[in-house]
Design a protein around this motif. Structure first.
Motif, PDB file in Angstrom:
ATOM      1  N   ALA A 114       0.581  -9.989  -6.436  1.00  0.00           N
ATOM      2  CA  ALA A 114      -1.129 -10.440  -6.787  1.00  0.00           C
ATOM      3  C   ALA A 114      -1.143  -9.914  -5.660  1.00  0.00           C
ATOM      4  CB  ALA A 114      -1.663 -11.897  -6.880  1.00  0.00           C
ATOM      5  N   ALA A 115      -0.823 -10.003  -4.163  1.00  0.00           N
ATOM      6  CA  ALA A 115      -1.235  -9.441  -2.852  1.00  0.00           C
ATOM      7  C   ALA A 115      -0.655  -7.290  -2.567  1.00  0.00           C
ATOM      8  CB  ALA A 115      -0.572  -9.448  -1.798  1.00  0.00           C
ATOM      9  N   LEU A 116       0.160  -7.731  -3.679  1.00  0.00           N
ATOM     10  CA  LEU A 116       0.325  -5.912  -3.895  1.00  0.00           C
ATOM     11  C   LEU A 116      -0.118  -5.366  -4.878  1.00  0.00           C
ATOM     12  CD1 LEU A 116       4.514  -6.082  -3.924  1.00  0.00           C
ATOM     13  CD2 LEU A 116       2.606  -5.136  -2.089  1.00  0.00           C
ATOM     14  N   ALA A 117      -1.111  -5.975  -5.581  1.00  0.00           N
ATOM     15  CA  ALA A 117      -1.792  -5.218  -6.848  1.00  0.00           C
ATOM     16  C   ALA A 117      -3.275  -4.805  -6.191  1.00  0.00           C
ATOM     17  CB  ALA A 117      -1.770  -5.594  -8.346  1.00  0.00           C
ATOM     18  N   ALA A 118      -3.432  -6.345  -5.227  1.00  0.00           N
ATOM     19  CA  ALA A 118      -4.754  -6.195  -4.327  1.00  0.00           C
ATOM     20  C   ALA A 118      -5.301  -4.869  -3.534  1.00  0.00           C
ATOM     21  CB  ALA A 118      -4.873  -7.781  -4.831  1.00  0.00           C
ATOM     22  N   ASP A 119      -6.448  -5.266  -2.998  1.00  0.00           N
ATOM     23  CA  ASP A 119      -7.106  -3.953  -2.437  1.00  0.00           C
ATOM     24  C   ASP A 119      -6.811  -4.569  -0.949  1.00  0.00           C
ATOM     25  OD1 ASP A 119      -8.147  -2.211  -4.026  1.00  0.00           O
ATOM     26  OD2 ASP A 119      -9.725  -3.132  -4.341  1.00  0.00           O
ATOM     27  N   PRO A 120      -6.537  -3.687   0.482  1.00  0.00           N
ATOM     28  CA  PRO A 120      -7.004  -4.066   1.640  1.00  0.00           C
ATOM     29  C   PRO A 120      -8.003  -5.210   2.312  1.00  0.00           C
ATOM     30  CG  PRO A 120      -5.661  -2.033   2.098  1.00  0.00           C
ATOM     31  CD  PRO A 120      -6.482  -2.383   0.237  1.00  0.00           C
ATOM     32  N   GLY A 121      -7.682  -6.292   2.471  1.00  0.00           N
ATOM     33  CA  GLY A 121      -8.670  -7.341   3.129  1.00  0.00           C
ATOM     34  C   GLY A 121      -9.559  -8.163   1.692  1.00  0.00           C
ATOM     35  N   SER A 122      -7.952  -7.801   1.258  1.00  0.00           N
ATOM     36  CA  SER A 122      -9.709  -8.339  -0.749  1.00  0.00           C
ATOM     37  C   SER A 122      -8.205 -10.275   0.005  1.00  0.00           C
ATOM     38  CB  SER A 122      -8.190  -8.606  -1.734  1.00  0.00           C
ATOM     39  OG  SER A 122      -6.382  -8.683  -0.955  1.00  0.00           O
ATOM     40  N   PRO A 123      -9.145 -11.593  -1.027  1.00  0.00           N
ATOM     41  CA  PRO A 123      -8.303 -12.681  -0.997  1.00  0.00           C
ATOM     42  C   PRO A 123      -6.692 -12.890  -1.336  1.00  0.00           C
ATOM     43  CG  PRO A 123     -10.629 -12.312  -1.757  1.00  0.00           C
ATOM     44  CD  PRO A 123      -9.718 -11.642  -1.243  1.00  0.00           C
ATOM     45  N   GLU A 124      -6.257 -12.209  -2.097  1.00  0.00           N
ATOM     46  CA  GLU A 124      -5.239 -12.376  -2.342  1.00  0.00           C
ATOM     47  C   GLU A 124      -3.973 -11.930  -1.395  1.00  0.00           C
ATOM     48  OE1 GLU A 124      -7.100 -11.755  -6.352  1.00  0.00           O
ATOM     49  OE2 GLU A 124      -6.806 -10.641  -4.083  1.00  0.00           O
ATOM     50  N   ARG A 125      -4.591 -10.562  -0.147  1.00  0.00           N
ATOM     51  CA  ARG A 125      -3.525 -10.506   0.541  1.00  0.00           C
ATOM     52  C   ARG A 125      -4.038 -11.602   1.850  1.00  0.00           C
ATOM     53  NH1 ARG A 125      -2.645  -3.756   1.179  1.00  0.00           N
ATOM     54  NH2 ARG A 125      -1.821  -3.658  -0.701  1.00  0.00           N
ATOM     55  N   PRO A 153      10.065  -6.474  11.453  1.00  0.00           N
ATOM     56  CA  PRO A 153      10.198  -7.253  10.619  1.00  0.00           C
ATOM     57  C   PRO A 153       8.907  -6.734   9.854  1.00  0.00           C
ATOM     58  CG  PRO A 153       9.584  -7.564  12.811  1.00  0.00           C
ATOM     59  CD  PRO A 153      10.296  -6.404  12.347  1.00  0.00           C
ATOM     60  N   TRP A 154       8.897  -5.500   9.597  1.00  0.00           N
ATOM     61  CA  TRP A 154       7.474  -5.159   8.950  1.00  0.00           C
ATOM     62  C   TRP A 154       8.221  -3.630   7.432  1.00  0.00           C
ATOM     63  CZ3 TRP A 154       2.635  -6.913   9.627  1.00  0.00           C
ATOM     64  CH2 TRP A 154       2.642  -7.382  10.586  1.00  0.00           C
ATOM     65  N   THR A 155       7.513  -3.473   6.812  1.00  0.00           N
ATOM     66  CA  THR A 155       7.946  -3.412   5.379  1.00  0.00           C
ATOM     67  C   THR A 155       6.161  -1.808   5.251  1.00  0.00           C
ATOM     68  OG1 THR A 155       9.754  -3.850   4.851  1.00  0.00           O
ATOM     69  CG2 THR A 155       8.880  -2.667   2.771  1.00  0.00           C
ATOM     70  N   ARG A 156       6.664  -1.222   4.791  1.00  0.00           N
ATOM     71  CA  ARG A 156       4.845  -0.762   4.311  1.00  0.00           C
ATOM     72  C   ARG A 156       4.607  -0.256   3.218  1.00  0.00           C
ATOM     73  NH1 ARG A 156       2.224   5.062   7.124  1.00  0.00           N
ATOM     74  NH2 ARG A 156       0.471   4.497   6.918  1.00  0.00           N
ATOM     75  N   THR A 157       3.527  -0.523   2.479  1.00  0.00           N
ATOM     76  CA  THR A 157       3.455  -0.729   1.167  1.00  0.00           C
ATOM     77  C   THR A 157       2.486   0.523   0.709  1.00  0.00           C
ATOM     78  OG1 THR A 157       1.106  -1.029   1.310  1.00  0.00           O
ATOM     79  CG2 THR A 157       2.946  -3.370   1.345  1.00  0.00           C
ATOM     80  N   LYS A 158       2.750   1.040  -0.663  1.00  0.00           N
ATOM     81  CA  LYS A 158       2.009   1.467  -1.045  1.00  0.00           C
ATOM     82  C   LYS A 158       0.839   1.700  -1.518  1.00  0.00           C
ATOM     83  CE  LYS A 158       6.349   5.390  -2.046  1.00  0.00           C
ATOM     84  NZ  LYS A 158       5.949   5.998  -2.689  1.00  0.00           N
TER      85      LYS A 158
END
Length: 544
Positions: A114-125, A153-158
């Motif tokens: 759900a976090a990956l599908a949500a926008d930056p700053g979203s409750p899911e993230r 220890p970091w991976t970038r999302t799209k």
């Protein structure tokens, strides 16, 4: 021991489910297989079984990437199988401990998807650690921290449009995103999971990476010399409030439920904080495991461990290995007999006969110490590390991320040999090949073969745990006079343990030898050998 505080003297056996026993014939261990082999554990004399994660998981890190805490992974069975196993074991006097992994979840967990599908700053993230990158285009990792498995220890999302997005934190593999423990959902979910398993009869939980879950929200760099509580993600003071809430839940059940933490900390005072009366009951003691086969080193470790636990009244724990470290038979046969993840290298020479001799002595040493004892599956058989695994069969992230320099942990996770003269040694009912191959020479190390041999490692463990249960609970320990290369201590008024780590045999005191890890000659204790004695201790044993 009584029902209350049963854990103070308990012998706890670690089961790595994929490799213990296969009940359905697919070559992978499962809960049906464990149920069928409970008799082995009862005869061995254990008080509890600790299961590494048996939950639904993609298995990117041996199940420590949990996708659903309330569902058993299909490879292992069903929730009904787990409930039946808990009940069957309890009927034999064996309690069940499950693993909880608070630092992270699987990247397939519904929250993270759900976090990956949500926008930056979203409750899911907000339940995780999503962060913009450094540099003009955000192309640089947010911090210079180092993963527990090596690398960033970091991976970038799209982003949804395919452009580079935020980075997320994973102190372990990228398949294990770290949770944000300042978020109330994270705390509430874990408290619910504790109740879920306690309600099903689980007697305790082992807390994975217990000092890592809380992070400094400012994400500062790791200082050159962090003071107490000053590390950005290790041993943060905020952790103690979390574990106090867990202890309150455990104490709310009518029979005592154990909280045991995986606490790797060099500072004894900071370590002891986790064991205060309203926090964890016990914590793993890895110091002794990591020490070399040396009398002064081991005595210092024992003293340090007991001193760390004394102020908070918690029992010490003793462990020679687990699913993460090189097996004792192999480790003690090397020039460097200590253990450190940073120094683990493929191709290290070992002397199996020497390692086995020392591992037998080490088993009696740790079993005689006050506190609880952990036994990793297969150590009671004297299994060595299987170091000849083909690289394409290795699955451990530590091997993959090191480019093969670190052999990883697969070599101590090979399925157990139960019976017969050839693989799969009774592991699978229909002879199916095991998920990791077993070496053919393990024919001499099966449970069946060793049960018929009074001089076997299995016979030694069975005898040691039987004597331990009868002789040692509640008896105080004191050191006895000894030479520089000998460890000698008493438990109570008539029991002594002696371990000779020196090059020459030493005399034994007058008394009845209850058990020895090797042959004794002319009332002398040979090198790399341990003995338990019933002896009057008003006169010091004549060790030198």
């Amino acid at each position: 021991m009584g029902e209350r505080e049963w854990w103070r003297d308990a012998v706890i056996y670690e089961v790595y489910p994929r490799s213990f026993a296969d009940g359905n014939g697919d070559g992978v261990g499962d809960l049906t297989g464990v149920r069928a082999r409970l008799g082995h554990l009862a005869e061995l004399g254990v008080d509890a079984i600790w299961f590494t994660p048996w939950y639904a998981s993609p298995m990117a890190d041996g199940g420590y990437d949990v996708a659903d805490y309330r569902r058993i992974d299909p490879a292992f069975g069903t929730l009904a199988d787990a409930e039946a196993l808990i009940a069957d074991a309890r009927a034999l006097g064996i309690r069940t401990i499950v693993d909880i992994v608070p630092n992270h979840v699987s990247d397939q967990h519904p929250w993270f998807q759900a976090a990956l599908a949500a926008d930056p700053g979203s409750p899911e993230r907000a339940r995780f650690w999503f962060h913009p990158g450094r540099g003009p285009n955000g192309d640089e990792v947010p911090t210079g921290w180092v993963s527990e498995f090596g690398g960033d220890p970091w991976t970038r999302t799209k982003n949804a449009d395919g452009t580079p997005g935020q980075w997320y934190l994973h102190l372990f593999s990228k398949a294990q995103p770290d949770l944000n423990w300042s978020h109330p959902d994270v705390r509430a979910e874990h408290e619910s999971v504790l109740r879920f398993w306690f309600d099903r009869g689980v007697a305790g939980v082992r807390i994975d990476s217990a000092v890592l879950p809380v992070k400094d929200p400012e994400l500062p760099e790791v200082p050159a010399a962090a003071g107490p509580g000053g590390h950005p993600y290790v041993d943060r003071d905020e952790l103690h409030d979390i574990y106090r809430s867990w202890r309150a839940i455990a104490d709310g059940y009518p029979d005592e439920r154990l909280l045991v933490g995986e606490v790797w900390l060099p500072d004894a005072a900071r370590f002891a904080r986790y064991l205060r009366p309203d926090e964890l009951h016990t914590a793993f003691n890895f110091d002794t495991l990591a020490r070399p086969w040396d009398a002064a080193q081991l005595r210092a470790s024992i003293d340090t461990t007991l001193a760390a636990h004394a102020p908070v009244g918690a029992p010490a724990t003793w462990v020679l290995s687990n699913h993460d470290v090189t097996r004792p038979v192999t480790r003690y046969g090397r020039a460097d007999t200590g253990f450190a993840f940073a120094t683990k290298r493929a191709g290290t020479p070992t002397d199996p006969a020497l390692g086995t001799h020392r591992a037998r002595a080490a088993a009696l040493l740790t079993a005689a110490l006050p506190g609880s004892l952990y036994v990793y599956q297969g150590d009671e058989l004297g299994l060595p590390e299987f170091e000849q695994l083909d690289d394409e069969l290795r699955t451990d992230p530590m091997f993959l991320r090191s480019g093969g320099v670190d052999p990883g942990r697969d070599g101590c996770r090979v399925p157990l040999p139960w019976s017969g003269a050839a693989p799969p040694f009774g592991f699978s009912p229909d002879g199916r090949a095991t998920w990791l191959p077993q070496p053919p020479e393990w024919a001499a190390l099966t449970v069946e073969a060793q049960a018929a041999d009074p001089g076997s490692m299995l016979a030694l463990y069975r005898a040691a745990l039987r004597i331990r249960r009868a002789e040692l609970p509640g008896r105080p320990m004191r050191w006895l006079p000894s030479g520089r290369d000998v460890l000698a201590f008493a438990r109570g008024d008539a029991f002594a343990c002696l371990v000779n780590l020196g090059p020459e045999p030493v005399p034994l005191p007058v008394g009845e030898v209850l058990l020895a890890s090797g042959a004794l000659t002319d009332a002398r204790l040979p090198t790399d050998t341990a003995a338990w004695l019933r002896t009057p201790l008003d006169a010091p044993p004549p060790v030198q």
